[in-house]
Design a protein around this motif. Structure first.
Motif, PDB file in Angstrom:
ATOM      1  N   HIS A 180     -80.609  45.727 -20.760  1.00  0.00           N
ATOM      2  CA  HIS A 180     -80.000  46.771 -21.262  1.00  0.00           C
ATOM      3  C   HIS A 180     -80.009  47.427 -19.750  1.00  0.00           C
ATOM      4  O   HIS A 180     -80.920  46.605 -18.986  1.00  0.00           O
ATOM      5  CB  HIS A 180     -80.954  46.713 -21.774  1.00  0.00           C
ATOM      6  CG  HIS A 180     -82.643  47.279 -21.690  1.00  0.00           C
ATOM      7  ND1 HIS A 180     -83.292  48.130 -20.736  1.00  0.00           N
ATOM      8  CD2 HIS A 180     -83.431  45.883 -21.602  1.00  0.00           C
ATOM      9  CE1 HIS A 180     -84.497  47.700 -20.471  1.00  0.00           C
ATOM     10  NE2 HIS A 180     -84.912  46.134 -20.930  1.00  0.00           N
TER      11      HIS A 180
ATOM     12  N   ASP B 131     -86.736  45.103 -15.085  1.00  0.00           N
ATOM     13  CA  ASP B 131     -86.600  46.110 -15.964  1.00  0.00           C
ATOM     14  C   ASP B 131     -85.432  46.597 -16.339  1.00  0.00           C
ATOM     15  O   ASP B 131     -85.826  48.090 -16.161  1.00  0.00           O
ATOM     16  CB  ASP B 131     -87.766  46.251 -16.631  1.00  0.00           C
ATOM     17  CG  ASP B 131     -87.724  46.331 -18.101  1.00  0.00           C
ATOM     18  OD1 ASP B 131     -87.140  46.059 -18.500  1.00  0.00           O
ATOM     19  OD2 ASP B 131     -88.311  47.097 -18.565  1.00  0.00           O
ATOM     20  N   CYS B 132     -83.486  46.455 -16.504  1.00  0.00           N
ATOM     21  CA  CYS B 132     -83.299  45.223 -16.896  1.00  0.00           C
ATOM     22  C   CYS B 132     -82.271  44.792 -16.356  1.00  0.00           C
ATOM     23  O   CYS B 132     -81.709  44.092 -16.330  1.00  0.00           O
ATOM     24  CB  CYS B 132     -83.712  44.633 -18.152  1.00  0.00           C
ATOM     25  SG  CYS B 132     -83.272  43.606 -19.011  1.00  0.00           S
TER      26      CYS B 132
ATOM     27  N   GLU C  30     -82.624  50.219 -25.466  1.00  0.00           N
ATOM     28  CA  GLU C  30     -83.913  49.546 -25.594  1.00  0.00           C
ATOM     29  C   GLU C  30     -85.241  49.843 -25.414  1.00  0.00           C
ATOM     30  O   GLU C  30     -85.907  49.722 -26.140  1.00  0.00           O
ATOM     31  CB  GLU C  30     -83.329  48.043 -24.927  1.00  0.00           C
ATOM     32  CG  GLU C  30     -84.847  46.780 -25.054  1.00  0.00           C
ATOM     33  CD  GLU C  30     -86.006  47.011 -24.389  1.00  0.00           C
ATOM     34  OE1 GLU C  30     -87.159  46.365 -24.999  1.00  0.00           O
ATOM     35  OE2 GLU C  30     -86.236  47.761 -23.238  1.00  0.00           O
ATOM     36  N   GLU C  31     -85.794  50.837 -24.740  1.00  0.00           N
ATOM     37  CA  GLU C  31     -87.063  51.242 -24.697  1.00  0.00           C
ATOM     38  C   GLU C  31     -87.661  52.007 -25.330  1.00  0.00           C
ATOM     39  O   GLU C  31     -88.018  53.012 -25.141  1.00  0.00           O
ATOM     40  CB  GLU C  31     -86.695  51.954 -22.938  1.00  0.00           C
ATOM     41  CG  GLU C  31     -86.360  51.309 -21.650  1.00  0.00           C
ATOM     42  CD  GLU C  31     -87.709  49.799 -21.106  1.00  0.00           C
ATOM     43  OE1 GLU C  31     -88.939  50.102 -21.917  1.00  0.00           O
ATOM     44  OE2 GLU C  31     -87.316  48.989 -20.394  1.00  0.00           O
TER      45      GLU C  31
ATOM     46  N   GLU D 228     -83.775  39.419 -22.696  1.00  0.00           N
ATOM     47  CA  GLU D 228     -85.400  39.831 -21.481  1.00  0.00           C
ATOM     48  C   GLU D 228     -86.463  38.985 -21.818  1.00  0.00           C
ATOM     49  O   GLU D 228     -86.749  38.939 -23.211  1.00  0.00           O
ATOM     50  CB  GLU D 228     -85.340  41.370 -21.304  1.00  0.00           C
ATOM     51  CG  GLU D 228     -85.677  41.940 -22.016  1.00  0.00           C
ATOM     52  CD  GLU D 228     -85.909  43.010 -21.768  1.00  0.00           C
ATOM     53  OE1 GLU D 228     -86.594  43.526 -21.109  1.00  0.00           O
ATOM     54  OE2 GLU D 228     -86.089  43.975 -22.440  1.00  0.00           O
TER      55      GLU D 228
HETATM   56 ZN   LIG Z   1     -86.624  45.778 -20.649  1.00  0.00          ZN
END
Ligand SMILES: [Zn+2]
Length: 493
Positions: free
Chosen positions: A119, A154-155, A188-189, A216
């Motif tokens: 992401h 990340d990431c 994503e977060e 991930e």
């Molecule tokens: Zn991540």
């Protein structure tokens, strides 16, 4: 008497033999193979490209009104500018304005494709901690050994390693046999509803499903927290679910000069105490059992006997794991009271007291099942148990089979590139974008194929001084090259 003694000794001998047999039968899961030959890659160029990507602050915010989407536009532009060969050769699709899907057509299009994910968004920086960063979080600083900044682990590390690998293989004249899809989400977060979810819908609509999906996940860390000496490559074959419950205790309020024996606050406190004193049941089967077997095979004799003989030592294993927060999270649905509220004035008894409790569901449990168990544990009609409206939640992900061909292939690739590690399957305590892809493949693996990371670096993820070593990043590129390479052939050779 002699005969009884003989019988006892015989039994002890048989039991010992069984224990040892099981302990050694854990075997070494390591497949045979030779370490891969590493490609020559231009690491300086790769470091510069990642560092440039770190400089673009693609920050996700829970309140979507505060997200600055121009950074996502810039990030997409940056990828196109830095990887022209990739965008010229692969088909690219922009999903919901900012997420990206790339398709690298395979020589045998009838073969089921694979999907690699990462992401592009990162978590915000806590303003209070800004002065504790060694280098600015979005400065993209790279020194001799380390690339610093938010997103390195990340990431964006994974994302750029995937891009570098494709770029490298294209230069080498490679074409995959199996079609390779790549999907980069942009939220994503904050749950992935605008990015990964929409990308998954795109695949569904077009009738595309996958041989396997790699996103991930746990990377390569020291084996210390698993109780073994070798570094561990943790490949999550499932991820825990997420549920929040609200407990509401109601009663008659009143003046604090003549309180009833039990007040709403007391009733609620009692309910929380009961939940904490009665953890949800441990689940030692399935993926967790596979994890015990993989780490057990690397342990010294005594712990190896325990891990190899779960039929006898289940209680002991449960006690050992329950003792630490990390171990406890591995074996059961966890219970965490996170918010409590009641009362407005020191001399008024509130008519209502509320608590929020967050649960992380282990495969084998379900949201409905946990709600039922919570009600039974509290066992008090005065406490209502409910799911807050509009609250995000997810069931635990189905467990991908760690004995499947796809898992074995992935394991082999990991051992080829990282010969000194132990591959351990297990359940991820945190969530990933794959939660939106559950219907698209039975084989979903969560593993960040970057090189070994210091335990202290793992703690920097979402925290201060996030960073990745250049060595680890280079290994990561080698890993994705090796993984993709094995899915096809080099046209020039
Ligand atoms: Zn991540």
């Amino acid at each position: 008497m002699k005969n009884v003694l003989k019988a006892i000794l015989g039994l002890v001998a048989v039991l010992t033999a069984i224990l040892l047999f099981n302990a050694y039968n854990l075997g070494d899961v390591r497949p045979l193979g030779s370490p891969t030959k590493f490609m020559n890659i231009n690491i300086q160029k790769a470091v510069d490209r990642l560092s440039g990507g770190i400089k673009i602050p693609t920050i996700s915010q829970m309140n979507s009104n505060s997200i600055d989407y121009t950074h996502f536009v810039n990030f997409n532009r940056y990828l196109r500018r830095e990887f022209p060969k990739v965008f010229d050769t692969l088909d690219s699709f922009v999903i919901n304005k900012h997420s990206l899907i790339l398709k690298w057509g395979g020589a045998q299009p009838l073969k089921k494709p694979i999907l690699l994910m990462a992401h592009m968004d990162v978590v915000p920086i806590d303003e209070q901690s800004l002065d504790q960063w060694t280098y600015p979080p979005f400065g993209g600083k790279a020194d001799e050994e380390i690339i610093w900044g938010r997103g390195t682990m990340d990431c964006k590390g994974n994302l750029f390693a995937i891009m570098e690998s494709v770029d490298h293989l294209l230069s080498a004249g490679f074409q995959p046999t199996q079609t390779i899809f790549i999907a980069f989400g942009h939220d994503e977060e904050i749950g992935g509803n605008e990015g990964a979810k929409k990308s998954a819908e795109y695949f569904s609509k077009n009738g595309i499903s996958f041989d396997f999906i790699l996103d991930e996940g746990g990377g390569i860390t020291s084996g210390k927290s698993f109780g073994i000496e070798k570094p561990v490559a943790f490949v999550a074959v499932s991820e825990k679910g997420y549920m929040t419950l609200e407990l509401v205790a109601r009663g008659t309020g009143g003046h604090s000069s003549m309180p009833k024996k039990e007040t709403t606050i007391g009733i609620l406190a009692n309910a929380i105490t009961k939940l904490q004193a009665n953890p949800l049941p441990a689940r030692l089967g399935g993926a967790t059992k596979q994890m015990f077997q993989a780490i057990g095979a690397e342990m010294k004799l005594l712990p190896r006997i325990i891990m190899g003989n779960q039929w006898l030592f289940e209680g002991l294993i449960e006690r050992i794991f329950s003792a630490s927060p990390a171990g406890n999270a591995v074996i059961r649905t966890t219970t965490a009271p996170t918010i409590i509220s009641a009362g407005v004035k020191d001399n008024v008894i509130p008519a209502q007291a509320k608590a929020i409790v967050n649960f992380r569901l282990i495969p084998g449990d379900s949201a409905d099942g946990v709600i039922q168990m919570v009600k039974e544990t509290i066992n008090d009609d005065r406490v209502e148990v409910r799911q807050p409206e509009g609250q995000f939640g997810s069931e635990p992900a189905p467990v991908s089979d760690p004995t499947s061909i796809q898992f074995k292939q992935l394991t082999q690739k990991i051992y080829d590139v990282f010969p000194d590690v132990v591959v351990v399957p297990g359940i991820s305590p945190g969530g990933t974008d794959t939660k939106h892809f559950l219907d698209l493949s039975p084989n979903i693996f969560r593993f960040s194929g970057l090189g070994k990371t210091d335990d202290s670096d793992m703690k920097r993820i979402h925290g201060i001084d996030e960073r990745i070593s250049i060595k680890a990043y280079e290994k990561g590129i080698q890993f994705y090259i090796h993984l993709m390479e094995s899915l096809g052939k080099n046209q020039k050779l």
